[in-house]
Design a protein around this motif. Sequence first.
Motif, short mmCIF file in Angstrom:
data_model
loop_
_atom_site.label_atom_id
_atom_site.label_comp_id
_atom_site.label_asym_id
_atom_site.label_seq_id
_atom_site.Cartn_x
_atom_site.Cartn_y
_atom_site.Cartn_z
N LEU A 102 41.49 -55.04 108.02
CA LEU A 102 42.23 -53.94 107.40
C LEU A 102 41.79 -52.57 107.91
O LEU A 102 42.61 -51.66 108.05
CB LEU A 102 42.03 -53.98 105.88
CG LEU A 102 42.65 -55.14 105.13
CD1 LEU A 102 42.26 -55.08 103.66
CD2 LEU A 102 44.17 -55.14 105.28
N VAL A 203 44.57 -52.44 97.85
CA VAL A 203 44.22 -52.89 99.21
C VAL A 203 42.73 -52.70 99.44
O VAL A 203 42.20 -51.61 99.25
CB VAL A 203 45.01 -52.10 100.27
CG1 VAL A 203 44.56 -52.51 101.67
CG2 VAL A 203 46.50 -52.31 100.11
N GLY A 204 42.07 -53.77 99.87
CA GLY A 204 40.69 -53.65 100.29
C GLY A 204 39.69 -53.65 99.15
O GLY A 204 40.04 -53.81 97.98
N ASN A 227 40.70 -58.56 106.29
CA ASN A 227 41.90 -58.82 105.53
C ASN A 227 41.68 -60.15 104.81
O ASN A 227 41.66 -61.20 105.43
CB ASN A 227 43.12 -58.90 106.46
CG ASN A 227 44.41 -59.01 105.71
OD1 ASN A 227 44.45 -59.46 104.55
ND2 ASN A 227 45.50 -58.60 106.33
N THR A 228 41.44 -60.10 103.52
CA THR A 228 41.05 -61.30 102.78
C THR A 228 42.16 -62.34 102.70
O THR A 228 41.92 -63.47 102.30
CB THR A 228 40.62 -60.94 101.34
OG1 THR A 228 41.67 -60.19 100.72
CG2 THR A 228 39.35 -60.10 101.37
N GLU A 229 43.37 -61.97 103.11
CA GLU A 229 44.45 -62.95 103.14
C GLU A 229 44.40 -63.83 104.38
O GLU A 229 45.13 -64.79 104.51
CB GLU A 229 45.80 -62.22 103.10
CG GLU A 229 45.86 -61.22 101.99
CD GLU A 229 46.99 -61.52 101.04
OE1 GLU A 229 47.91 -62.18 101.44
OE2 GLU A 229 46.91 -61.09 99.90
#
Length: 247
Positions: A102, A203-204, A227-229
């Motif tokens: 990210l 986000v984040g 990016n945790t996804e």
Amino acid sequence: MIEQLVPAAVKSRAAYGDELDHEPLYAEETAAVARAVQRRRAEYAAGRACARAALAALGCPPGPITRDPERGAPVWPAGVVGSITHCDGYRAAAVARAADILALGIDAEPHGPLPEGVLKVITATAAETDSLAELGEQAPGIHWDRLMFSAKETVYKAWYPYHRRMLDFTEAELLLAADAGAADRGTYTARLLVPGPLLAEGVGPDVFSGRWIVRDGLVATAIVVPNTEAEIPEGPATPTPGAPASS
């Protein structure tokens, strides 16, 4: 150095000395530094060369890396995040796919004390001051003031693309730590002291986390926000094989 601080999803390239200072630039890049002094033009050329090598490792075609008109930050290809740094004797760039990372910020500085009075300007809280004093007693061979300066630069570089405004040194509280048994490397955390989310709403993380290393007369710092996804492979990234070794 930078490659030791980032995960495999981040591609980096570094140059020592002036090995890439005379690399050719695209017309758009040349125009951006047309009025700059020779030293600045050399740093800029080397930084862009490093960035193109790192982008090539992502599979991106070569092309100009222009500057943000407001603050001069590099403008990356769509879907890419990145950061460039340069100091005496060292230039580096790091990039990643936004699907994996990210936010990204890197910095390098000469490993020496800050000029007199600068630490007071960049220190935000009593916790920072107390922490620096304690670290100085534990590991006097590290210039912790310079390390804090460098780490705060990475906070700004990671934060700026989401907010598009200047972030003052005193608008983030940064706490450093050394790795157990290794005084020349460690971690840091940064907590913003301004209203609003760290990156963007929803986000984040709530706090930036980074890593630092001191080696060969230099200090290098890096913040990488996954990016945790996405599934991010663990382990250090490798420089671009065979490629020419900020902004």
